[in-house]
Design a protein around this motif. Structure first.
Motif, short mmCIF file in Angstrom:
data_model
loop_
_atom_site.label_atom_id
_atom_site.label_comp_id
_atom_site.label_asym_id
_atom_site.label_seq_id
_atom_site.Cartn_x
_atom_site.Cartn_y
_atom_site.Cartn_z
N ALA A 139 62.24 19.86 25.14
CA ALA A 139 63.25 20.92 25.14
C ALA A 139 62.57 22.28 25.14
CB ALA A 139 64.16 20.77 23.94
N GLU A 140 63.32 23.28 25.63
CA GLU A 140 62.78 24.63 25.77
C GLU A 140 62.07 25.16 24.51
OE1 GLU A 140 65.54 26.92 28.34
OE2 GLU A 140 64.93 28.57 27.03
N ASP A 142 60.70 23.58 22.16
CA ASP A 142 59.49 22.80 21.91
C ASP A 142 58.38 23.18 22.89
OD1 ASP A 142 60.42 21.57 19.69
OD2 ASP A 142 60.89 19.64 20.65
N MET A 192 65.16 22.60 32.64
CA MET A 192 64.66 22.42 31.27
C MET A 192 65.80 22.06 30.34
SD MET A 192 61.99 25.34 30.10
CE MET A 192 61.45 26.07 31.62
N VAL A 193 65.53 21.15 29.42
CA VAL A 193 66.53 20.78 28.42
C VAL A 193 66.65 21.96 27.45
CG1 VAL A 193 67.12 19.06 26.67
CG2 VAL A 193 65.68 18.42 28.61
N ALA A 194 67.87 22.42 27.18
CA ALA A 194 68.05 23.63 26.36
C ALA A 194 67.56 23.47 24.93
CB ALA A 194 69.49 24.06 26.38
N ARG A 195 67.97 22.38 24.27
CA ARG A 195 67.47 22.22 22.91
C ARG A 195 67.37 20.74 22.53
NH1 ARG A 195 71.88 21.92 19.42
NH2 ARG A 195 70.47 22.27 17.68
N ALA A 196 66.58 20.49 21.49
CA ALA A 196 66.35 19.10 21.08
C ALA A 196 67.12 18.82 19.81
CB ALA A 196 64.87 18.90 20.82
N ASP A 197 67.50 17.57 19.65
CA ASP A 197 68.15 17.12 18.44
C ASP A 197 67.07 16.93 17.38
OD1 ASP A 197 69.88 16.01 16.68
OD2 ASP A 197 70.76 14.61 18.13
N GLN A 204 67.72 12.09 17.81
CA GLN A 204 66.34 12.54 17.68
C GLN A 204 65.37 11.39 17.99
OE1 GLN A 204 63.42 15.02 14.75
NE2 GLN A 204 64.81 13.64 13.73
N TYR A 207 64.91 11.13 21.68
CA TYR A 207 64.11 12.26 22.18
C TYR A 207 62.63 12.02 21.89
CZ TYR A 207 62.42 17.12 22.48
OH TYR A 207 61.72 18.26 22.79
#
Ligand code: HEC
Ligand code: HEC
Length: 294
Positions: A139-140, A142, A192-197, A204, A207
């Motif tokens: 994710a972005e 990260d 790009m993936v915006a955010r990660a769990d 999570q 991911y």
């Protein structure tokens, strides 16, 4: 006597033909892989703001460990020869610092993203065996954290030799059994993936599990060894041996390399020194995700 002589000539002829066929086969495979290694790619450049605050750097340092960057590129990220075997060849992870043999002074955030998201260097040359097909789904925030961390590690002078891709690596790559060319395994259109769990749970776990799929396979059911000399990768889903482990046993195995059955795992085969650095929250999430898979 005459009959034996004729038979001998026949067998010799067949044998020579077989060798000739094998040589031609290998020649074609080698030619195919060399062309793929030399192929030039052009992807549009991307960039991100890279804040170097304390929280970012901490997260980045954690990611560099749990994503295996330090396993291949060395603890100080100064690079190393991480595989050197006559038949497989020599594979060299680059010096990521700004020292001699490392990143040039003008190596930009776009260049980092080109490597991590597309699997090519800034000239469009495929990066060999660099698991960009895994880092591409980071994710972005990260990616920002990882790049922030890598950009500020102390410079180390370390000039390394080039790769030397051996016949076994070429044949395995040709058969799709070795990830030599991650650039070919990436969907380059994916944004790009915006955010990660990052909360405890299956999301999570999923991911994080991308790091495990290279060896334990995309469905996490394990299979053939990743490289010659490795044991097969076990099934990590609810239908495998780990499906019967308690959370405590799972965590203990990933922190010590010792399974509940008493088997000591070799860190070269299964990077448990890397999984040892996962937080409790991350390991519990992986556990929940694996259990959810039938
Ligand atoms: C399995 C081993 C492995 C792991 C894990 C790995 N790398 Fe690499 N990496 C390589 C190899 C090998 C190269 C050299 C590829 C080449 O030059 O063909 C490389 C090259 C690179 C490059 C150089 C790109 C360039 O422009 O020349 C960057 C940047 C990089 N890696 C960053 C990372 C980061 C960040 C991580 C962790 C997310 C990571 N790598 C994890 C093996 C690895
Ligand atoms: C470089 C390849 C590789 C990677 C990456 C990898 N594993 Fe493994 N893993 C293996 C191999 C090979 C074994 C079997 C080792 C043995 O039998 O000695 C194994 C064993 C295990 C075991 C013990 C299973 C059993 O039934 O005994 C667990 C649990 C495990 N891995 C979890 C993970 C998790 C979680 C990740 C990702 C965070 C991961 N592995 C990443 C190769 C890998």
């Amino acid at each position: 006597m005459n009959l034996l002589y004729t038979l001998g000539k026949w067998i010799g002829g067949i044998f020579l033909t077989l060798i000739a066929l094998l040589l031609v086969g290998y020649f074609l495979i080698s030619h195919n892989i060399n062309q793929r290694i030399q192929k030039h790619y052009a992807f549009s450049a991307e960039t991100l703001p890279i804040p170097h605050d304390k929280a970012m750097l901490e997260r980045g340092g954690h990611l560099a460990t749990i994503k295996g960057c330090t396993d291949c590129h060395g603890k100080n990220l100064a690079g190393k020869i991480f595989l050197n075997d006559g038949a497989v060849g020599r594979l060299v992870a680059s010096n990521l610092t700004r020292g001699k043999g490392g990143r040039p002074a003008d190596y930009s955030t776009s260049d980092w993203l080109m490597a991590l998201r597309h699997g090519v260097d800034r000239t469009g040359r495929p990066l060999l065996f660099m698991p960009s097909h895994e880092s591409t789904v980071l994710a972005e925030p990260d990616l920002q954290a990882l790049i922030a961390y890598c950009q500020q590690v102390p410079s180390v002078d370390n000039e390394l030799p080039d790769h030397d891709v051996g016949p076994v690596a070429k044949i395995m790559t040709y058969l799709g059994k070795m990830p030599l060319l991650p650039v070919e395994m990436i969907n380059h259109q994916k944004p790009m993936v915006a955010r990660a769990d990052t909360s405890l749970g299956i999301g999570q776990g999923k991911y994080l599990s991308i790091t495990c799929t290279g060896c334990h396979k995309p469905d996490l059911k394990g299979g053939d060894p990743v490289a010659p000399g490795f044991p097969p990768s076990p099934n990590l889903t609810s239908t495998g041996a780990t499906g019967r482990w308690t959370l405590a046993q799972f965590v203990n195995t990933l922190r010590t390399g010792k399974t509940p059955g008493g088997h000591q795992i070799n860190n070269e085969h299964m990077p448990w020194k890397m999984t040892a650095a996962y937080s409790d929250n991350e390991l519990a999430s992986l556990y929940q995700y694996f259990r959810s898979l039938k």
